[in-house]
Design a protein around this motif. Structure first.
Motif, short mmCIF file in Angstrom:
data_model
loop_
_atom_site.label_atom_id
_atom_site.label_comp_id
_atom_site.label_asym_id
_atom_site.label_seq_id
_atom_site.Cartn_x
_atom_site.Cartn_y
_atom_site.Cartn_z
N ILE A 231 0.83 -1.21 0.00
CA ILE A 231 0.00 0.00 0.00
C ILE A 231 0.87 1.26 0.00
O ILE A 231 1.95 1.26 0.59
CB ILE A 231 -0.99 0.00 1.19
N SER A 232 0.38 2.26 -0.69
CA SER A 232 1.06 3.56 -0.67
C SER A 232 0.05 4.64 -0.35
O SER A 232 -1.10 4.57 -0.79
CB SER A 232 1.72 3.80 -2.03
N THR A 233 0.47 5.60 0.46
CA THR A 233 -0.40 6.75 0.72
C THR A 233 0.33 7.99 0.24
O THR A 233 1.53 8.11 0.44
CB THR A 233 -0.70 6.92 2.22
N THR A 234 -0.38 8.91 -0.36
CA THR A 234 0.31 10.11 -0.85
C THR A 234 0.40 11.14 0.28
O THR A 234 -0.38 11.09 1.24
CB THR A 234 -0.43 10.74 -2.05
N PRO A 235 1.33 12.08 0.16
CA PRO A 235 1.44 13.11 1.21
C PRO A 235 0.14 13.89 1.39
O PRO A 235 -0.21 14.24 2.52
CB PRO A 235 2.55 14.02 0.68
N VAL A 360 -2.19 -1.45 -3.65
CA VAL A 360 -3.31 -0.60 -3.22
C VAL A 360 -2.79 0.83 -3.11
O VAL A 360 -1.82 1.08 -2.41
CB VAL A 360 -3.87 -1.05 -1.86
N SER A 361 -3.43 1.71 -3.85
CA SER A 361 -3.01 3.10 -3.82
C SER A 361 -4.05 3.93 -3.09
O SER A 361 -5.23 3.88 -3.43
CB SER A 361 -2.86 3.59 -5.27
N VAL A 362 -3.60 4.65 -2.07
CA VAL A 362 -4.52 5.57 -1.39
C VAL A 362 -4.28 6.95 -1.97
O VAL A 362 -3.17 7.47 -1.90
CB VAL A 362 -4.33 5.58 0.13
N SER A 363 -5.31 7.51 -2.55
CA SER A 363 -5.12 8.71 -3.34
C SER A 363 -6.12 9.78 -2.94
O SER A 363 -7.25 9.47 -2.55
CB SER A 363 -5.31 8.31 -4.81
N VAL A 385 -1.93 -0.84 -10.73
CA VAL A 385 -2.57 -0.63 -9.43
C VAL A 385 -3.85 -1.47 -9.39
O VAL A 385 -4.70 -1.35 -10.26
CB VAL A 385 -2.92 0.86 -9.22
N ASP A 386 -3.94 -2.32 -8.39
CA ASP A 386 -5.11 -3.19 -8.32
C ASP A 386 -6.30 -2.48 -7.71
O ASP A 386 -7.43 -2.64 -8.17
CB ASP A 386 -4.77 -4.45 -7.52
N PHE A 387 -6.06 -1.72 -6.67
CA PHE A 387 -7.17 -1.01 -6.01
C PHE A 387 -6.76 0.41 -5.69
O PHE A 387 -5.66 0.65 -5.19
CB PHE A 387 -7.56 -1.72 -4.70
N THR A 388 -7.65 1.32 -5.99
CA THR A 388 -7.41 2.71 -5.61
C THR A 388 -8.51 3.13 -4.65
O THR A 388 -9.69 3.01 -4.97
CB THR A 388 -7.43 3.61 -6.85
N ILE A 389 -8.10 3.59 -3.50
CA ILE A 389 -9.10 4.08 -2.55
C ILE A 389 -8.77 5.54 -2.20
O ILE A 389 -7.64 5.98 -2.37
CB ILE A 389 -9.20 3.21 -1.28
N THR A 390 -9.77 6.25 -1.76
CA THR A 390 -9.58 7.67 -1.46
C THR A 390 -9.18 7.86 0.00
O THR A 390 -9.23 6.93 0.81
CB THR A 390 -10.89 8.45 -1.68
N THR A 391 -8.81 9.08 0.31
CA THR A 391 -8.49 9.46 1.69
C THR A 391 -9.67 9.10 2.60
O THR A 391 -9.48 8.57 3.69
CB THR A 391 -8.26 10.98 1.76
N ARG A 392 -10.85 9.40 2.13
CA ARG A 392 -12.04 9.13 2.94
C ARG A 392 -12.22 7.64 3.20
O ARG A 392 -12.58 7.22 4.30
CB ARG A 392 -13.30 9.67 2.24
N GLU A 393 -11.95 6.84 2.16
CA GLU A 393 -12.11 5.40 2.35
C GLU A 393 -11.08 4.85 3.33
O GLU A 393 -11.39 4.00 4.16
CB GLU A 393 -11.96 4.68 0.99
N LEU A 394 -9.84 5.36 3.24
CA LEU A 394 -8.82 4.88 4.18
C LEU A 394 -9.21 5.27 5.61
O LEU A 394 -9.08 4.48 6.54
CB LEU A 394 -7.44 5.46 3.84
N ALA A 395 -9.73 6.49 5.76
CA ALA A 395 -10.14 6.93 7.10
C ALA A 395 -11.20 5.98 7.64
O ALA A 395 -11.18 5.60 8.82
CB ALA A 395 -10.68 8.35 7.03
#
Lengths: 591, 388
Positions: A231-235, A360-363, A385-395
């Motif tokens: 997983i990666s999260t962007t700044p 999994v990319s958190v974008s 990238v298999d899955f992209t989720i948003t900031t809101r989804e990660l929260a």
């Protein structure tokens, strides 16, 4: 010219405001809360919902505070019997038209209509339920958005966002009276109409009429399959997620989030900045190669080079400016580079079968969902990238996992990706990709150290729609002698809403590099970020990223030692065949 | 309240064939301020139904300096039971054009627009021919003014002046926030006078006979005469020009069928007056004003059906922009249906009346605000018919 001041009273409290201010502005100035719904700080005044009605002495009817200019000696009452009755009726009416399945709703707890309903204690459902059964079936055809008309309260914030702010025009109002609704061209499903997936409508929707196509359940599932999930999260995600989770970002937050992700079951947490540095170095290479080509044979390479790191912009350009297709950079976006490098270099280094890796990319971006679904975004036949989720989804995932981030210890990123430059953080801000590019470009061309002005290119910062800077190179290295004394012009288009204006005038001016971000402020103001959003919030989030650059000892992408390792061991050199295979959108044409 | 006997007048349609824009030619020689003063002296109020003093409107528009001004003739005649503007445009279009030209002369407009209701498209050729003649004349008068016809798309709300402006600009016809009013910021943000067809025609009449003569008619608050369009249970349906200020009793005596139980004054957005109030109701701005629509109902009519039909009309013709009007109209309709069927208690009517009053005070434009007029007046006066 100095503006006239007008003095009025609100609930008998005197207040003085600039001429042109609304009654709502005046009320806020004396800390009086007037509820609003269709009003949004980023958008034109509408005056549709009427929730903000107030009583003005001498006026027969009530007036919408958001749309009524404050005038001298006006006497305003925000909480009279008449106002309260009208307001309560309006909220009741809205609820009768709204599919109020709050407990099942994505926006439960963060819904402006729900807040109003609780403020006015609407419990008895006086009116008839007007929600039509067929409206309860949402449009889920898009990769990024879900449109649920049964939740729509016709405030038209999405319409104003899509048309006025983004200049996209996916949404408009159709029909009248009881059939009036927000719809798409010929009421087609979202995937069949022009939409850039930017999600700016989602972050301005007061209810859940618009939401992102959530993928976090799939991510939970994949965590239990035994596959190696990276997983990666962007700044931008990390800077804003505290707004959802109720903490303020500080210097420990990043590595605490790493711990949280590990606890949630991710096998590996990589640093997005590392991949962004690769992006910047490749972009710089592409830029210089194009410059050289254009120099050698005029017209053979299209200039200016236009950034393509913002997938919303890429889609916008394809539809509205097909003539720019040859100008767009061939590099994948950093988000795709993350997936591609993990499934190649990272898999090699860790001796893992790329087929057994899930990325999994958190974008902060909803358009990234559509981008990663693009079949062209692959490496060796595997999706980047298999899955992209948003900031809101990660929260949401973090909340579901019951983790209290602030109490966690810190954990480092995966050892292959532990370093990132300050420049990499800037790329999520409008103008930041250009700044990062210039840092690398300058040293590459001149061999000189960056001057302090080049570390903070002020004309490229801030929220103006179009920003520009000119650089003159002297004392260039032998390879780049054609750049000696040449002025390079860089432009930044902040939001697709400014693209038409800019590209309309393009032929008159010679630019060399143009950065376009679909969302105002850049990724930091993306459609996947916490709700609510406003220009002010975007500014506050941006300052976090600027400060992260300032405290980072590594300023330039090419100085990232982890990046130097990957080029030495794997990609060979920027622009190599290997690099093109992995980091570029399509195998570029052979010259 | 001042009133007088019913009196037929013939000003709007008379004195036409001989008129070759003589009144216009003569008026264009005069000083604009003097013209406006005369119009103000005449006491003419907008004939669309809102009743804003016409002279004052022109004066404000004149005072607002801008690059250009516009004059718009509201011919989106959509109020239920109104069909006088159609007749005026068919029979005496030159009076309307004269009124528009004089207004343009006073306010500095160089362009006029007739916003023609979609259903009146059949009139286009006739009107265009008239416009060609008109343009020739104004040229001879050395006055630079052209008029264009803009065909509406067929919505009731386009008759609301700011929605009309949006419609002409190419947007959905939706009312704007006011202020600013069109006289300050109208079509393409320029000061704009929007007047009803009859208002312009009446202005021409006033400049022909003089304000003094004109204001002898009617009452101090409602000077002059106006056209009434009669429909429903009347042996004399059609258009009648009457002096303003008569009582409804005199009106019904003249036009009723001896069995009149109520008159809807002002169309769907107007008021329903029951027989017991005929004697005390004056037709005019001191009593109940009307844009012309007078619909008579006799004892054979169900007032529930009348109300139901008006509400259904509003749920269709609300533009849908603002909450009170879009949803309120639907709730009123569903509400009266439910009470009638016994699905809701009789007391629910009080909830609906409260709602109608909220709509009146909080809707964005006159359309939503006026739904309460028929709703409350019909329910108040015919409660039994509505409930049971």
């Amino acid at each position: 010219m100095e503006k006239y001041q007008v003095s009025l009273t609100i609930n008998n409290i005197p207040v003085t405001v600039e001429e042109g201010s609304t009654v709502l502005d005046a009320a806020r100035k004396v800390n009086l809360h007037i509820p609003t719904l269709c009003n949004h700080p980023d958008l034109k005044v509408a005056g549709n919902c009427r929730v903000c009605v107030v009583e003005i002495k001498g006026q027969k009817e009530l007036s919408a505070a958001c749309a009524t200019p404050a005038t001298e000696d006006m006497e305003v009452f925000t909480n009279s019997r008449r106002v309260r009755t009208a307001r309560k009726n309006i909220v009741e009416l809205l609820l009768s038209e709204h599919n109020a399945d709050c407990t099942k709703c994505y926006r439960n707890g963060n819904c402006e209509l729900q807040w109003l309903a609780s403020e006015y204690r609407i419990g008895d459902h006086v009116f008839h339920d007007l929600v039509k059964e067929q409206e309860k079936i949402p449009d889920t055809s898009s990769w990024s958005l879900i449109k649920d008309d049964s939740k729509c309260i016709r405030c038209q914030r999405c319409v104003r966002t899509c048309n006025d702010l983004q200049d996209v025009g996916t949404f408009s109002v159709i029909k009248k009276g009881k059939r009036q609704k927000v719809s798409t061209f010929l009421s087609k499903p979202l995937k069949e109409v022009f939409c850039i997936d930017c999600g700016q409508c989602i972050v301005r929707c007061p209810t859940a009429a618009l939401s992102e196509k959530a993928n976090y359940e799939e991510v939970w599932d994949v965590l239990e399959t035994g596959k190696h999930v990276v997983i990666s999260t962007t700044p931008a995600v990390r800077a804003a997620i505290g707004e959802e989770l109720g903490f303020e970002y500080n210097k420990h937050s990043d590595l605490k989030i790493v711990t949280a992700l590990k606890l949630m079951g991710f096998n590996s947490v990589v640093d997005y900045g590392f991949f962004t540095d690769i992006y910047i170095v490749e972009l710089c290479t592409e830029f210089l190669l194009r410059m050289k080509q254009a120099q050698a044979n005029e017209g053979s390479a299209k200039m200016p080079l236009i950034s393509s790191g913002s997938p919303g912009w890429v889609k916008y350009a394809a539809e509205k400016h097909p003539e720019l297709a040859g100008n767009l950079s061939d590099c994948k976006s950093p988000h795709q580079i993350f997936g591609a490098v993990v499934k190649s270099f990272y898999a090699d280094k860790k001796a893992l079968d790329p087929k057994k890796i899930i990325t999994v990319s958190v974008s902060p971006c909803t358009a990234a969902k559509a981008e990663s679904a693009n079949p062209k975004m692959e490496v060796n036949g595997l999706k980047d990238v298999d899955f992209t989720i948003t900031t809101r989804e990660l929260a949401r995932m973090i909340r579901q996992s019951g983790i209290d981030i602030e109490r966690l210890p810190e954990t480092d990123y995966d050892n292959l990706t532990q370093i990132h430059s300050g420049a990499s953080v800037l790329t999520e801000l409008s103008g930041g990709t250009t700044e990062a590019l210039i840092r690398t470009l300058y040293e590459l061309i001149t061999g000189n150290e960056l001057t302090p002005e080049l570390l903070k290119i002020m004309p490229l910062r801030g929220q103006n729609g179009i920003k520009e800077t000119v650089m003159k190179f002297t004392d260039v290295r032998a390879d780049w002698d054609f750049l000696e004394g040449k002025e390079l012009r860089f432009a930044v288009v902040n939001g697709t809403g400014n693209a038409a204006k800019f590209f309309g005038t393009l032929p008159e001016k010679e630019y060399h590099f143009v950065e376009v971000m679909a969302c105002a402020g850049g990724c930091i103001g993306g459609g996947g970020q916490p709700i609510p959003v406003s220009a002010e919030l975007v500014k506050a989030r941006s300052s976090i990223l600027y400060s992260l650059d300032e405290i980072n000892g590594v300023k330039k992408s090419h100085d990232n030692s982890a990046l130097q390792d990957i080029f030495r061991e794997f990609l060979k050199q920027p622009g190599s065949e290997k690099a093109k295979e992995i980091l570029y959108k399509e195998v570029p044409k052979v010259n | 309240m001042e009133s007088h006997e019913l009196k037929r007048i013939d000003l709007i349609f008379s004195n036409y064939t001989t008129s070759k824009y003589k009144v216009l030619e003569r008026t264009l020689q005069r000083d604009p301020d003097e013209i406006i003063n005369e119009l103000m002296d005449s006491g003419l109020k907008g004939r669309g139904n809102a009743g804003f003093p016409t002279g004052l409107k022109w004066k404000f528009a004149r005072r607002n300096e801008a690059e250009t001004h516009y004059v718009i003739c509201n011919a989106n005649e959509s109020e239920t039971g109104t069909f006088k503007d159609r007749e005026i445009l068919e029979r005496v279009p030159r009076k309307v054009l004269s009124g528009m030209a004089i207004c343009a002369y006073c306010t500095g407009a160089r362009k006029g627009i007739i916003y023609l209701r979609q259903e009146y498209a059949y009139m286009m050729e006739h009107l265009q021919n008239e416009l060609n003649i008109f343009h020739q004349h104004v040229k001879e008068f050395n006055f630079d003014f052209t008029v264009e016809i803009f065909l509406g798309s067929g919505s009731y709300v386009s008759g609301e002046e700011s929605a009309m402006l949006d419609s002409i600009e190419g947007y959905r016809a939706e009312p704007r926030n006011k202020p600013p009013y069109p006289i300050t910021k109208g079509l393409f943000d320029m000061p704009t006078v929007v007047n009803n067809v009859e208002t312009f025609a009446t202005a021409q009449v006033i400049f022909r006979i003089g304000a003094e003569e004109y204001s002898k008619l009617g009452t101090p608050l409602s000077p002059g005469s106006k056209l009434f369009t009669l429909s429903g249970d009347t042996p004399k349906p059609g258009i009648h020009e009457l002096e303003l200020g008569m009582t409804l009793q005199d009106f019904v005596k003249e036009f009723g069928d001896n069995n009149t139980k109520a008159v809807q004054v002002g169309g769907a957005s107007g008021y329903c007056i029951p027989q017991k109030l005929f004697a005390e109701t004056v037709i005019g701005f001191e009593g109940i004003p009307t844009g012309g629509s007078m619909i008579l109902f006799n004892n054979s009519r169900s007032m529930y059906k009348v109300l139901h039909e008006y509400l259904r009309f509003f749920t269709e013709e609300s533009c849908g922009l603002c909450t009170p009007c879009r949803i309120g109209t639907q709730q009123l309709l569903k509400g009266v249906e439910a009470v009638k069927k016994g699905e809701r208690p009789v007391s629910y009517i009080d909830v609906l009346i409260k709602l109608a009053l909220s709509m009146k005070s909080s809707a964005k434009c006159g359309l939503g605000q006026s739904v309460a007029n028929p709703f409350i007046s019909i329910i108040d006066n015919f409660k039994e018919e509505i409930l049971y």
